[in-house]
Scaffold this motif. Structure first.
Motif, PDB file in Angstrom:
ATOM      1  N   HIS A   1     -30.407 -25.666  64.159  1.00 26.86           N
ATOM      2  CA  HIS A   1     -30.000 -26.848  63.153  1.00 26.86           C
ATOM      3  C   HIS A   1     -29.975 -28.022  62.878  1.00 26.86           C
ATOM      4  O   HIS A   1     -30.727 -29.059  62.224  1.00 26.86           O
ATOM      5  N   ALA A   2     -28.909 -28.494  63.652  1.00 28.74           N
ATOM      6  CA  ALA A   2     -28.935 -29.562  63.626  1.00 28.74           C
ATOM      7  C   ALA A   2     -30.052 -30.562  64.502  1.00 28.74           C
ATOM      8  O   ALA A   2     -30.401 -31.543  64.468  1.00 28.74           O
ATOM      9  N   ALA A   3     -30.689 -29.719  65.179  1.00 19.27           N
ATOM     10  CA  ALA A   3     -32.088 -30.280  66.296  1.00 19.27           C
ATOM     11  C   ALA A   3     -33.177 -30.055  65.485  1.00 19.27           C
ATOM     12  O   ALA A   3     -33.790 -31.278  65.069  1.00 19.27           O
ATOM     13  N   TYR A   4     -33.434 -29.524  63.722  1.00 21.45           N
ATOM     14  CA  TYR A   4     -34.339 -29.844  62.688  1.00 21.45           C
ATOM     15  C   TYR A   4     -33.235 -30.435  61.808  1.00 21.45           C
ATOM     16  O   TYR A   4     -34.625 -31.097  61.870  1.00 21.45           O
ATOM     17  N   ASP A   5     -32.785 -31.363  61.760  1.00 24.89           N
ATOM     18  CA  ASP A   5     -32.125 -32.887  61.033  1.00 24.89           C
ATOM     19  C   ASP A   5     -32.391 -33.725  61.602  1.00 24.89           C
ATOM     20  O   ASP A   5     -32.851 -34.683  61.100  1.00 24.89           O
ATOM     21  N   GLU A   6     -32.188 -33.578  63.334  1.00 24.84           N
ATOM     22  CA  GLU A   6     -32.838 -35.018  63.915  1.00 24.84           C
ATOM     23  C   GLU A   6     -34.420 -34.372  63.985  1.00 24.84           C
ATOM     24  O   GLU A   6     -35.044 -36.272  64.167  1.00 24.84           O
ATOM     25  N   ALA A   7     -34.859 -33.632  64.123  1.00 21.78           N
ATOM     26  CA  ALA A   7     -36.683 -34.483  64.012  1.00 21.78           C
ATOM     27  C   ALA A   7     -37.766 -34.797  62.919  1.00 21.78           C
ATOM     28  O   ALA A   7     -37.381 -34.185  62.040  1.00 21.78           O
ATOM     29  N   TRP A   8     -39.040 -34.654  63.639  1.00 21.20           N
ATOM     30  CA  TRP A   8     -39.544 -35.555  63.169  1.00 21.20           C
ATOM     31  C   TRP A   8     -40.986 -34.600  62.198  1.00 21.20           C
ATOM     32  O   TRP A   8     -41.564 -34.769  61.517  1.00 21.20           O
ATOM     33  N   VAL A   9     -40.983 -34.161  63.370  1.00 22.18           N
ATOM     34  CA  VAL A   9     -42.251 -33.127  63.361  1.00 22.18           C
ATOM     35  C   VAL A   9     -42.033 -31.334  64.505  1.00 22.18           C
ATOM     36  O   VAL A   9     -41.174 -31.631  65.160  1.00 22.18           O
ATOM     37  N   LEU A  10     -42.056 -30.256  63.962  1.00 22.00           N
ATOM     38  CA  LEU A  10     -42.285 -29.302  64.315  1.00 22.00           C
ATOM     39  C   LEU A  10     -42.930 -29.205  65.736  1.00 22.00           C
ATOM     40  O   LEU A  10     -44.355 -29.487  65.032  1.00 22.00           O
ATOM     41  N   ALA A  11     -43.541 -28.719  66.653  1.00 21.79           N
ATOM     42  CA  ALA A  11     -44.251 -29.100  67.353  1.00 21.79           C
ATOM     43  C   ALA A  11     -44.156 -27.032  67.434  1.00 21.79           C
ATOM     44  O   ALA A  11     -43.712 -26.151  68.428  1.00 21.79           O
ATOM     45  N   LEU A  12     -45.572 -26.467  67.330  1.00 21.66           N
ATOM     46  CA  LEU A  12     -45.136 -24.507  67.434  1.00 21.66           C
ATOM     47  C   LEU A  12     -46.941 -24.211  67.908  1.00 21.66           C
ATOM     48  O   LEU A  12     -47.942 -24.072  67.461  1.00 21.66           O
ATOM     49  N   PRO A  13     -46.521 -25.321  69.512  1.00 18.82           N
ATOM     50  CA  PRO A  13     -48.368 -24.191  70.519  1.00 18.82           C
ATOM     51  C   PRO A  13     -48.230 -23.619  70.993  1.00 18.82           C
ATOM     52  O   PRO A  13     -49.760 -22.972  71.984  1.00 18.82           O
ATOM     53  N   SER A  14     -47.353 -21.945  70.452  1.00 19.61           N
ATOM     54  CA  SER A  14     -48.091 -20.697  70.367  1.00 19.61           C
ATOM     55  C   SER A  14     -49.435 -20.075  70.617  1.00 19.61           C
ATOM     56  O   SER A  14     -49.647 -20.545  69.894  1.00 19.61           O
ATOM     57  N   LEU A  15     -49.659 -19.329  71.590  1.00 16.01           N
ATOM     58  CA  LEU A  15     -51.179 -18.995  71.852  1.00 16.01           C
ATOM     59  C   LEU A  15     -51.241 -17.749  70.515  1.00 16.01           C
ATOM     60  O   LEU A  15     -52.534 -17.770  70.065  1.00 16.01           O
ATOM     61  N   LYS A  16     -49.782 -16.939  70.472  1.00 12.04           N
ATOM     62  CA  LYS A  16     -49.482 -15.795  69.490  1.00 12.04           C
ATOM     63  C   LYS A  16     -49.067 -16.303  69.247  1.00 12.04           C
ATOM     64  O   LYS A  16     -47.930 -16.223  69.345  1.00 12.04           O
ATOM     65  N   GLU A  17     -48.102 -15.940  67.246  1.00 10.62           N
ATOM     66  CA  GLU A  17     -46.923 -15.999  65.969  1.00 10.62           C
ATOM     67  C   GLU A  17     -47.817 -15.026  65.335  1.00 10.62           C
ATOM     68  O   GLU A  17     -48.721 -15.285  64.645  1.00 10.62           O
ATOM     69  N   GLY A  18     -47.288 -13.268  65.237  1.00  6.72           N
ATOM     70  CA  GLY A  18     -47.089 -12.818  64.311  1.00  6.72           C
ATOM     71  C   GLY A  18     -46.924 -13.628  62.944  1.00  6.72           C
ATOM     72  O   GLY A  18     -47.230 -13.682  61.623  1.00  6.72           O
ATOM     73  N   TRP A  19     -46.119 -14.680  62.901  1.00  6.39           N
ATOM     74  CA  TRP A  19     -45.486 -15.312  61.613  1.00  6.39           C
ATOM     75  C   TRP A  19     -44.931 -16.980  61.832  1.00  6.39           C
ATOM     76  O   TRP A  19     -46.085 -17.936  61.333  1.00  6.39           O
ATOM     77  N   GLY A  20     -44.546 -16.413  63.140  1.00  6.19           N
ATOM     78  CA  GLY A  20     -43.710 -17.641  63.497  1.00  6.19           C
ATOM     79  C   GLY A  20     -42.403 -18.881  61.960  1.00  6.19           C
ATOM     80  O   GLY A  20     -42.570 -19.152  61.557  1.00  6.19           O
ATOM     81  N   LEU A  21     -41.563 -17.592  62.994  1.00  2.00           N
ATOM     82  CA  LEU A  21     -40.406 -17.981  61.869  1.00  2.00           C
ATOM     83  C   LEU A  21     -39.763 -18.884  61.616  1.00  2.00           C
ATOM     84  O   LEU A  21     -39.220 -19.064  60.434  1.00  2.00           O
ATOM     85  N   VAL A  22     -39.584 -20.096  63.386  1.00  2.00           N
ATOM     86  CA  VAL A  22     -39.441 -21.639  63.029  1.00  2.00           C
ATOM     87  C   VAL A  22     -40.063 -22.510  61.804  1.00  2.00           C
ATOM     88  O   VAL A  22     -39.746 -23.873  61.980  1.00  2.00           O
TER      89      VAL A  22
END
Length: 366
Positions: free
Chosen positions: A248-269
């Motif tokens: 969660h500290a890493a999310y605090d710092e982030a400007w954008v989340l990259a989710l480049p997965s080929l497949k995700e059932g949902w994407g909890l992140v």
């Protein structure tokens, strides 16, 4: 029956889903056991949040151990979590088996297991499992995954979404430099290389842009080599398998989340990041993100690697657009709760034996 748990260094979002459901069911009075693969340093047995964890076999032999445990212990209900492969519990149980599929793995088999092994895995997933479990209740986590299962001939599928925990109080300030975070297992089909490429492009106009990679996996050395090949050692930080607080500290710092997965059932992140006001960029073709990411409101869905790179670069440069998406992410963060997820599972498990053998309309997703 699940191939891993969250204490496994390769555990991820699907394991988190299983454990949240297990914990919630225990609160409701169920006696819950999770059987999963052992790993170096794991105990043989553990108990967390009134849930019993059994660590048996390897990532391959866990399937046989799960089958034997089902045969010998005779539990009232079995949740057969099919992350590509089933536990074949239907061979030893006539009733009380519920199948959980996060997503269909058609695109992933040839990436992770090229050649005959991938073809065998896809045959087991697409041909054998649907026939073996044809009278069982099925659960998946998104409408996209439900549609994929329908395509394999699975008739009755209920959609039970992931929940999202409220974000903890902010631990750190947002990073002073443009920062992208990528959270999850480091395996080929997560395509973290696409996030590396995006940072390489962004640094042409934003020289201080950084990528923070949170997670671990057997593909990490290959990814690190790719970072070196691109000359981006000073731009990419590997934080490894971290605690919930550090994630969660890493999310605090982030400007954008990259989710480049080929497949995700949902994407909890996606939901986790949204709780911190961090918008996501993901592939539309990944399936689940078409529901977890509200395109143009809480994040952006893209269709190509070039568009993925261009979108991240544009968001890092455009504070106004980023702030609008951040507000949208925050507004949608509480849309799905684990309480609702557990309540739906309680209903499915309570009625699973009665549903088996009924017409296909007995369990129909929304």
């Amino acid at each position: 029956m699940n191939w891993r748990d969250t204490t496994n260094p390769e555990g991820g979002g699907s394991e988190r889903y299983v454990e949240e459901v297990a914990r919630g069911l225990a609160v409701l009075g169920w006696s819950v056991t999770v059987l999963c693969a052992a790993y170096p340093g794991s105990p043989r047995e553990a108990r967390r949040d009134n849930v019993r964890y059994l660590y048996r076999g390897t990532k391959v032999t866990v399937y046989l151990r799960g089958l034997l445990h089902t045969l010998l212990s005779r539990p009232d209900r079995v949740v057969d979590v099919q992350n590509g492969l089933p536990f074949f519990t239907r061979f030893v149980r006539r009733t009380g088996v519920v199948v959980l599929v996060h997503h269909v793995h058609q695109e992933q088999w040839p990436v992770v297991y090229p050649g005959w092994r991938g073809r065998l895995g896809w045959w087991l997933e697409s041909r054998v499992a649907p026939r073996l479990y044809r009278d069982c209740s099925y659960v998946t986590v998104s409408s996209a995954s439900r549609d994929e299962l329908h395509g394999l001939g699975v008739r009755a599928v209920e959609v039970i979404h992931n929940g999202t925990d409220p974000a903890p109080p902010r631990q750190r300030q947002r990073a002073a430099v443009p920062t992208v975070v990528c959270v999850g297992r480091i395996v080929p089909h997560k395509q973290v290389e696409h996030a590396v490429d995006a940072i390489a492009e962004a640094r042409l106009t934003l020289p201080s842009a950084q990528l923070v990679v949170v997670g671990s996996g057997w593909w990490e050395e290959s990814l690190r080599s790719y970072v070196v090949e691109r000359g981006l050692e000073d731009a990419v930080e590997f934080r490894g398998h971290v605690s919930e607080a550090d994630k969660h500290a890493a999310y605090d710092e982030a400007w954008v989340l990259a989710l480049p997965s080929l497949k995700e059932g949902w994407g909890l992140v996606v939901g986790e990041a949204a709780g911190h006001g961090v918008p996501a960029v993901a592939y539309r073709s990944a399936g689940g993100p078409t529901e977890s990411v509200h395109d143009g409101h809480s994040g952006v869905l893209v269709d190509t690697a070039e568009e993925f790179t261009a979108t991240i670069t544009a968001l890092l440069q455009d504070q106004t657009a980023r702030n609008a998406l951040s507000a949208g992410a925050t507004a949608t963060a509480g849309q799905f709760t684990w309480t609702a997820t557990v309540a739906a599972w309680d209903r499915v498990l309570t009625g699973s034996a009665a549903h088996e053998g009924r017409p296909a309309t007995a369990l129909t997703g929304p």
